[in-house]
Design a protein around this motif. Sequence first.
Motif, PDB file in Angstrom:
ATOM      1  N   ILE A  72      14.300   4.169 -10.051  1.00 56.87           N
ATOM      2  CA  ILE A  72      13.741   3.920  -8.890  1.00 56.87           C
ATOM      3  C   ILE A  72      13.389   4.843  -8.130  1.00 56.87           C
ATOM      4  N   PRO A  73      11.890   4.278  -7.956  1.00 51.10           N
ATOM      5  CA  PRO A  73      11.395   5.459  -7.270  1.00 51.10           C
ATOM      6  C   PRO A  73      11.347   5.801  -5.411  1.00 51.10           C
ATOM      7  N   SER A  74      11.249   6.559  -4.929  1.00 51.33           N
ATOM      8  CA  SER A  74      11.208   6.530  -3.282  1.00 51.33           C
ATOM      9  C   SER A  74      10.401   5.212  -2.596  1.00 51.33           C
ATOM     10  N   ARG A  75       9.135   4.999  -3.337  1.00 47.33           N
ATOM     11  CA  ARG A  75       8.109   3.982  -2.365  1.00 47.33           C
ATOM     12  C   ARG A  75       8.183   3.004  -3.619  1.00 47.33           C
ATOM     13  N   ILE A  76       7.910   1.704  -3.619  1.00 45.22           N
ATOM     14  CA  ILE A  76       7.275   1.042  -3.814  1.00 45.22           C
ATOM     15  C   ILE A  76       6.088   0.660  -2.759  1.00 45.22           C
ATOM     16  N   PHE A  77       5.152  -0.022  -4.032  1.00 46.18           N
ATOM     17  CA  PHE A  77       3.815  -0.757  -3.423  1.00 46.18           C
ATOM     18  C   PHE A  77       3.457  -1.825  -4.203  1.00 46.18           C
ATOM     19  N   ILE A  78       3.604  -3.078  -3.288  1.00 50.05           N
ATOM     20  CA  ILE A  78       3.217  -4.692  -3.721  1.00 50.05           C
ATOM     21  C   ILE A  78       1.681  -4.841  -3.398  1.00 50.05           C
ATOM     22  N   ASN A  79       1.277  -6.325  -3.941  1.00 50.18           N
ATOM     23  CA  ASN A  79       0.039  -6.635  -2.873  1.00 50.18           C
ATOM     24  C   ASN A  79       1.012  -8.218  -2.807  1.00 50.18           C
ATOM     25  N   GLN A  80       1.898  -8.819  -2.415  1.00 48.68           N
ATOM     26  CA  GLN A  80       2.251  -9.709  -1.952  1.00 48.68           C
ATOM     27  C   GLN A  80       3.468  -9.276  -1.234  1.00 48.68           C
ATOM     28  N   ASN A  81       3.487 -11.159  -0.010  1.00 48.61           N
ATOM     29  CA  ASN A  81       4.788 -10.938   0.939  1.00 48.61           C
ATOM     30  C   ASN A  81       5.872 -11.316  -0.241  1.00 48.61           C
ATOM     31  N   VAL A  82       7.594 -10.640   0.377  1.00 49.29           N
ATOM     32  CA  VAL A  82       8.632 -10.672  -0.479  1.00 49.29           C
ATOM     33  C   VAL A  82       9.034 -11.859   0.386  1.00 49.29           C
ATOM     34  N   GLU A  83      10.430 -12.729   0.042  1.00 43.75           N
ATOM     35  CA  GLU A  83      10.944 -13.640   0.152  1.00 43.75           C
ATOM     36  C   GLU A  83      12.335 -12.794   0.790  1.00 43.75           C
ATOM     37  N   GLU A  84      12.715 -12.092  -0.282  1.00 45.67           N
ATOM     38  CA  GLU A  84      13.857 -11.429   0.071  1.00 45.67           C
ATOM     39  C   GLU A  84      13.755  -9.421   0.864  1.00 45.67           C
ATOM     40  N   LYS A  85      12.690  -9.389   0.792  1.00 49.59           N
ATOM     41  CA  LYS A  85      12.396  -8.241   1.011  1.00 49.59           C
ATOM     42  C   LYS A  85      13.773  -7.245   1.954  1.00 49.59           C
ATOM     43  N   GLU A  86      14.360  -7.598   2.585  1.00 47.60           N
ATOM     44  CA  GLU A  86      15.452  -6.649   2.715  1.00 47.60           C
ATOM     45  C   GLU A  86      16.576  -6.766   1.798  1.00 47.60           C
ATOM     46  N   VAL A 138      14.836   3.868  -0.277  1.00 45.67           N
ATOM     47  CA  VAL A 138      13.872   3.195  -0.956  1.00 45.67           C
ATOM     48  C   VAL A 138      12.826   2.378   0.354  1.00 45.67           C
ATOM     49  N   VAL A 139      11.405   2.680   0.174  1.00 40.54           N
ATOM     50  CA  VAL A 139      10.808   2.217   1.027  1.00 40.54           C
ATOM     51  C   VAL A 139       9.765   0.526   0.105  1.00 40.54           C
ATOM     52  N   LEU A 140       9.905  -0.346   0.779  1.00 46.75           N
ATOM     53  CA  LEU A 140       9.425  -1.584  -0.246  1.00 46.75           C
ATOM     54  C   LEU A 140       8.071  -1.940   0.420  1.00 46.75           C
ATOM     55  N   LYS A 141       6.779  -1.658   0.256  1.00 41.60           N
ATOM     56  CA  LYS A 141       5.308  -1.752   1.361  1.00 41.60           C
ATOM     57  C   LYS A 141       4.918  -2.759   0.778  1.00 41.60           C
ATOM     58  N   THR A 142       4.221  -3.937   1.601  1.00 40.54           N
ATOM     59  CA  THR A 142       3.177  -4.553   0.326  1.00 40.54           C
ATOM     60  C   THR A 142       2.252  -4.996   1.262  1.00 40.54           C
ATOM     61  N   GLU A 143       1.612  -3.689   0.644  1.00 46.35           N
ATOM     62  CA  GLU A 143       0.368  -3.116   0.852  1.00 46.35           C
ATOM     63  C   GLU A 143      -0.254  -3.073  -0.216  1.00 46.35           C
ATOM     64  N   ILE A 144      -0.976  -1.867  -1.042  1.00 44.05           N
ATOM     65  CA  ILE A 144      -1.614  -1.137  -1.897  1.00 44.05           C
ATOM     66  C   ILE A 144      -2.284   0.631  -0.955  1.00 44.05           C
ATOM     67  N   PRO A 145      -1.929   1.515  -1.202  1.00 45.22           N
ATOM     68  CA  PRO A 145      -2.608   2.185  -0.267  1.00 45.22           C
ATOM     69  C   PRO A 145      -4.417   2.612  -1.202  1.00 45.22           C
ATOM     70  N   GLU A 146      -4.990   3.001  -0.131  1.00 46.80           N
ATOM     71  CA  GLU A 146      -6.274   3.029  -0.351  1.00 46.80           C
ATOM     72  C   GLU A 146      -7.238   3.745  -2.286  1.00 46.80           C
ATOM     73  N   GLU A 147      -6.170   5.078  -2.623  1.00 52.13           N
ATOM     74  CA  GLU A 147      -6.513   5.398  -3.187  1.00 52.13           C
ATOM     75  C   GLU A 147      -6.625   4.770  -4.882  1.00 52.13           C
ATOM     76  N   ILE A 148      -5.310   3.264  -4.854  1.00 49.25           N
ATOM     77  CA  ILE A 148      -4.557   2.816  -5.720  1.00 49.25           C
ATOM     78  C   ILE A 148      -5.725   2.155  -5.721  1.00 49.25           C
ATOM     79  N   ARG A 149      -6.104   0.940  -4.572  1.00 43.00           N
ATOM     80  CA  ARG A 149      -6.988   0.175  -4.380  1.00 43.00           C
ATOM     81  C   ARG A 149      -8.265   1.055  -5.509  1.00 43.00           C
ATOM     82  N   GLN A 150      -8.595   1.257  -5.063  1.00 41.54           N
ATOM     83  CA  GLN A 150     -10.374   1.804  -5.883  1.00 41.54           C
ATOM     84  C   GLN A 150      -9.764   2.551  -7.376  1.00 41.54           C
ATOM     85  N   PHE A 151      -8.970   2.913  -7.508  1.00 42.75           N
ATOM     86  CA  PHE A 151      -8.385   3.070  -9.024  1.00 42.75           C
ATOM     87  C   PHE A 151      -8.709   1.788  -9.553  1.00 42.75           C
TER      88      PHE A 151
END
Length: 574
Positions: free
Chosen positions: A302-316, A330-343
């Motif tokens: 489990i890394p310190s950051r997790i990124f997904i491109n969807q909203n999550v019902e049970e986020k908290e 652990v930080v869970l973000k519902t958007e993808i960093p631009e560098e990864i999006r380009q990749f």
Amino acid sequence: MKDAVPFKKKIEEAPQQPGVYIFRSSDGRYIYIGKAKNLKKRLKGHYQQLRYDPKEQRIFSESDILEWIITKSDYEAFVLENELIKQYKPRYNIRLKSGSGYPMLVITDEEYPTVLISRKYGEIKGEYFGPFLPARTARAMKDLIHKLFKLRTCDPMPKRDVACFDYHLGLCSAPCTGKISKKDYNFDVKGAKAFLSGNVKKFIYQLYDRIEEYKQKMLFEKAAVVRDQITAMENLVHKQEVLGLPFEEGDILFFGGGEILLIVVRGYRIVGKEFLQLKGEGLKDEFVSKVLTEYYSKGNYIPSRIFINQNVEEKENIIRWLSDKKGSKVVLKTEIPEEIRQFIDRNFHFVDLDRLRNLFRKVFGFELPERIEGFDISTLQGSFTVGSCVVWEDGRMNKREYRRFKVKTVKGIDDYASLREVLYRRFKRYTEMETFPLVLIDGGKGQLKQGLTVRDALNLENLRIFSIAKKEEILFTDDGREIKLFEFQELLKLFTQIRDEAHRFAVSYNRKLREKEGLKEVLDKIEGVGKKRKEILYRTYKTLDRISQASVEELKKLGIPENVAQNIKKYLSD
């Protein structure tokens, strides 16, 4: 469908409290497990969806018993639900076919640490690095750590008077015999951790200081070891700067076109990527949260950051659960960093299946099949003639379903006859199937005609067959139509992807057979190497270069007598 009225009465008895509910059959099979802040409200929602949701209909139809467990809180229900799903594996809960136990490296928490491979986060006490995709890279990285930093290869560490063979091979600094001080050993451990984490810039300066120290003391062999460490770390820095990611570690789960792409970032760089495979049908409103909990329930790091491109019902709840398992925030973000999006945009093409299905229906007048099989023939002047069958399924190529064929009945150059043989052998399997895939053949009208001939011979009336001509990208259909695919970009991408993959797979198999035959012709000239030993050597090494690099001892381990092994080495060196 089974009468659902008894379930309606049972639902009316449900409490308006948090908990877990279970649908199961009378013979003990678990059909579906869910959780709710309000059990009664959630179960009523299930019942109301019966009218239009086929999955809900199947859950109720296959269930005989509905029961629930009341919990103190919504979070407790969330944790219990995940444990029960993991234990009972209900049919209609989402589960992952892949993503299970990716290998990680662990620098152990011991007086003289070593590096071990683990497939379950937390099972070994120490600092974890990874996961490594594909899995074989974990072994390669472990070997590299021993080579660069000389961490002990024995586990547990024994007490010895004489260093083992790995010390003389330069893979271990032999702390078991006192050949290295504890201070110096811990410095190497620190280097190994920096290398695995990617945080090497500051440590490189310490290595330069150490190399000067060794030079002044005339310890040139030790200085050479440090030089190798510096070179490896500078190469790592170069890779990081090329990618330039703004965060040290994280997992990215990208949901697109019915697929789930996992990208692993460690040490500011992408270290692995893989598509996750699902089993179990699941319900739409739980999809993203169940994929997340399923993946991290399998023992993955489990890394310190997790990124997904969807909203999550049970986020908290998921954030709290992940943080509890990791032991830190652990930080869970519902958007993808631009560098990864380009990749992702550069390297992957995700299909919008709904849009593709609508266009396919509009152009061809029937539904897009879940499965398309692509065929091609490859030959070299009539020799090594082979056929390929590749499979597109639910939006992506399914390499596990690929098949290849040696053409057995055709002599010389006859692409049509070779194609008929391959199609006949494959189509015979269709006679046992209730639904057929769509067949796509690489070629024009002539290739399409061969497919229709085989279809008619096997009485497969409902089998649809298309062919696709190169350059013009015209699709020929079995009902006489010619469709210019450049006018339909989504269809162009679909059919050319399958056609090109069938061509690649056929050519690679043809090349493999030629290389194998060439290798065997050389081995035929070596005294003592017969048919069986040729097969052993080919399966193990694949190429003459690899055989020539193998030692006599390695060849003996394959069951080859020492005198024959020496013949092999002598012949190939000459």
